[in-house]
Design a protein around this motif. Sequence first.
Motif, PDB file in Angstrom:
ATOM      1  N   PRO A 187       7.938  21.011 -18.902  1.00  0.00           N
ATOM      2  CA  PRO A 187       7.912  20.321 -19.526  1.00  0.00           C
ATOM      3  C   PRO A 187       6.450  19.888 -19.920  1.00  0.00           C
ATOM      4  O   PRO A 187       6.263  20.062 -21.129  1.00  0.00           O
ATOM      5  CB  PRO A 187       8.881  19.032 -19.658  1.00  0.00           C
ATOM      6  CG  PRO A 187       9.637  19.458 -18.937  1.00  0.00           C
ATOM      7  CD  PRO A 187       9.077  20.134 -17.554  1.00  0.00           C
ATOM      8  N   GLN A 188       5.723  18.852 -18.784  1.00  0.00           N
ATOM      9  CA  GLN A 188       4.633  18.750 -19.217  1.00  0.00           C
ATOM     10  C   GLN A 188       3.750  19.552 -19.264  1.00  0.00           C
ATOM     11  O   GLN A 188       3.307  19.823 -20.671  1.00  0.00           O
ATOM     12  CB  GLN A 188       3.737  17.541 -17.828  1.00  0.00           C
ATOM     13  CG  GLN A 188       5.040  16.631 -17.327  1.00  0.00           C
ATOM     14  CD  GLN A 188       3.985  16.377 -16.976  1.00  0.00           C
ATOM     15  OE1 GLN A 188       2.966  16.349 -15.853  1.00  0.00           O
ATOM     16  NE2 GLN A 188       4.465  14.732 -16.539  1.00  0.00           N
ATOM     17  N   SER A 189       4.201  20.605 -18.563  1.00  0.00           N
ATOM     18  CA  SER A 189       3.031  22.108 -18.872  1.00  0.00           C
ATOM     19  C   SER A 189       3.069  22.756 -20.426  1.00  0.00           C
ATOM     20  O   SER A 189       2.402  23.098 -21.241  1.00  0.00           O
ATOM     21  CB  SER A 189       3.123  23.542 -18.338  1.00  0.00           C
ATOM     22  OG  SER A 189       2.708  22.669 -16.748  1.00  0.00           O
ATOM     23  N   MET A 190       4.487  23.121 -20.931  1.00  0.00           N
ATOM     24  CA  MET A 190       4.740  23.473 -22.305  1.00  0.00           C
ATOM     25  C   MET A 190       4.196  22.585 -22.955  1.00  0.00           C
ATOM     26  O   MET A 190       3.908  23.300 -24.582  1.00  0.00           O
ATOM     27  CB  MET A 190       6.421  23.517 -21.719  1.00  0.00           C
ATOM     28  CG  MET A 190       6.925  24.963 -21.608  1.00  0.00           C
ATOM     29  SD  MET A 190       6.304  26.304 -21.355  1.00  0.00           S
ATOM     30  CE  MET A 190       6.864  26.857 -22.882  1.00  0.00           C
ATOM     31  N   LEU A 191       4.435  21.129 -22.997  1.00  0.00           N
ATOM     32  CA  LEU A 191       3.627  20.518 -24.497  1.00  0.00           C
ATOM     33  C   LEU A 191       2.407  20.360 -23.898  1.00  0.00           C
ATOM     34  O   LEU A 191       1.799  20.862 -25.439  1.00  0.00           O
ATOM     35  CB  LEU A 191       4.264  19.036 -24.202  1.00  0.00           C
ATOM     36  CG  LEU A 191       5.747  18.615 -24.095  1.00  0.00           C
ATOM     37  CD1 LEU A 191       6.122  17.257 -23.174  1.00  0.00           C
ATOM     38  CD2 LEU A 191       6.467  18.546 -25.397  1.00  0.00           C
ATOM     39  N   THR A 192       1.669  20.622 -23.137  1.00  0.00           N
ATOM     40  CA  THR A 192      -0.086  21.144 -23.343  1.00  0.00           C
ATOM     41  C   THR A 192      -0.064  21.678 -23.816  1.00  0.00           C
ATOM     42  O   THR A 192      -0.715  22.109 -24.053  1.00  0.00           O
ATOM     43  CB  THR A 192      -0.289  20.315 -21.824  1.00  0.00           C
ATOM     44  OG1 THR A 192       0.501  19.307 -21.346  1.00  0.00           O
ATOM     45  CG2 THR A 192      -1.750  19.964 -22.166  1.00  0.00           C
ATOM     46  N   PHE A 193       0.585  22.769 -23.552  1.00  0.00           N
ATOM     47  CA  PHE A 193       0.349  24.279 -23.864  1.00  0.00           C
ATOM     48  C   PHE A 193       0.749  24.302 -25.282  1.00  0.00           C
ATOM     49  O   PHE A 193      -0.313  24.914 -26.593  1.00  0.00           O
ATOM     50  CB  PHE A 193       1.286  25.286 -23.409  1.00  0.00           C
ATOM     51  CG  PHE A 193       0.945  27.022 -23.920  1.00  0.00           C
ATOM     52  CD1 PHE A 193      -0.524  27.503 -23.550  1.00  0.00           C
ATOM     53  CD2 PHE A 193       1.725  26.973 -24.189  1.00  0.00           C
ATOM     54  CE1 PHE A 193      -0.487  28.465 -24.020  1.00  0.00           C
ATOM     55  CE2 PHE A 193       1.643  28.668 -25.079  1.00  0.00           C
ATOM     56  CZ  PHE A 193       0.733  29.005 -24.805  1.00  0.00           C
ATOM     57  N   VAL A 194       1.424  23.874 -25.736  1.00  0.00           N
ATOM     58  CA  VAL A 194       1.910  23.880 -27.142  1.00  0.00           C
ATOM     59  C   VAL A 194       1.310  23.149 -28.493  1.00  0.00           C
ATOM     60  O   VAL A 194       0.488  23.264 -28.933  1.00  0.00           O
ATOM     61  CB  VAL A 194       3.423  23.878 -27.168  1.00  0.00           C
ATOM     62  CG1 VAL A 194       3.650  23.408 -29.103  1.00  0.00           C
ATOM     63  CG2 VAL A 194       4.381  24.431 -27.092  1.00  0.00           C
ATOM     64  N   SER A 195       0.877  22.035 -27.887  1.00  0.00           N
ATOM     65  CA  SER A 195      -0.380  21.450 -28.204  1.00  0.00           C
ATOM     66  C   SER A 195      -1.634  21.614 -28.556  1.00  0.00           C
ATOM     67  O   SER A 195      -2.258  21.419 -29.401  1.00  0.00           O
ATOM     68  CB  SER A 195      -0.407  19.692 -27.835  1.00  0.00           C
ATOM     69  OG  SER A 195      -0.406  19.802 -26.621  1.00  0.00           O
ATOM     70  N   GLY A 196      -2.273  22.364 -27.198  1.00  0.00           N
ATOM     71  CA  GLY A 196      -2.942  22.814 -26.950  1.00  0.00           C
ATOM     72  C   GLY A 196      -3.216  23.995 -28.301  1.00  0.00           C
ATOM     73  O   GLY A 196      -4.570  24.267 -29.218  1.00  0.00           O
ATOM     74  N   VAL A 197      -2.487  25.115 -27.974  1.00  0.00           N
ATOM     75  CA  VAL A 197      -1.827  26.139 -29.417  1.00  0.00           C
ATOM     76  C   VAL A 197      -2.763  25.792 -30.627  1.00  0.00           C
ATOM     77  O   VAL A 197      -3.158  26.150 -31.239  1.00  0.00           O
ATOM     78  CB  VAL A 197      -0.739  27.174 -28.783  1.00  0.00           C
ATOM     79  CG1 VAL A 197      -1.012  28.206 -29.767  1.00  0.00           C
ATOM     80  CG2 VAL A 197      -1.233  27.839 -27.780  1.00  0.00           C
ATOM     81  N   LEU A 198      -1.711  24.725 -30.914  1.00  0.00           N
ATOM     82  CA  LEU A 198      -1.677  23.948 -32.599  1.00  0.00           C
ATOM     83  C   LEU A 198      -3.110  23.425 -32.869  1.00  0.00           C
ATOM     84  O   LEU A 198      -3.396  23.274 -33.843  1.00  0.00           O
ATOM     85  CB  LEU A 198      -0.671  23.222 -32.287  1.00  0.00           C
ATOM     86  CG  LEU A 198       0.323  22.868 -32.462  1.00  0.00           C
ATOM     87  CD1 LEU A 198       2.044  22.257 -32.266  1.00  0.00           C
ATOM     88  CD2 LEU A 198       1.485  24.207 -34.018  1.00  0.00           C
TER      89      LEU A 198
END
Length: 137
Positions: free
Chosen positions: A47-58
């Motif tokens: 979950p941390q990896s996915m949240l960080t990835f999505v927020s980085g893309v945004l």
Amino acid sequence: QDDYAEQQEKQHALLGDVARLASITQLQHSLAARYFQTRYMWFSLFPQSMLTFVSGVLAFVTGNDNMAPQDDTVRQRMLLAIGCLSLVATFLNSLMSFLKYGTKSEMHSTVARQLEKLDKYIHFRTLEILSESHVTL
């Protein structure tokens, strides 16, 4: 001669009991290690990896003038979403640091390996006792 054989028999029985206990405890620690490792992977790392990835893309999309939405309302909502995702990721990181699933998993794995070594030693020692008792008889 009879006392020696009786002592060897008691020692063999005691080693058998300890070996069974070590095997059962080793299995329990192996299962606990898997449990905590699974918790660590699915509740912390993924979950941390996915949240960080999505927020980085945004953040990349919002910061790039060519890709960013021209509507200020949409841009503000994207920035708000980035902030919320970052907060959730930070909260998860703090929670997982408190729960220490990775550390617990490693500790149980270490104990399971040590118990496996103990179990092998006990079986080896039992074979020595049995071979000694056959030689002396």
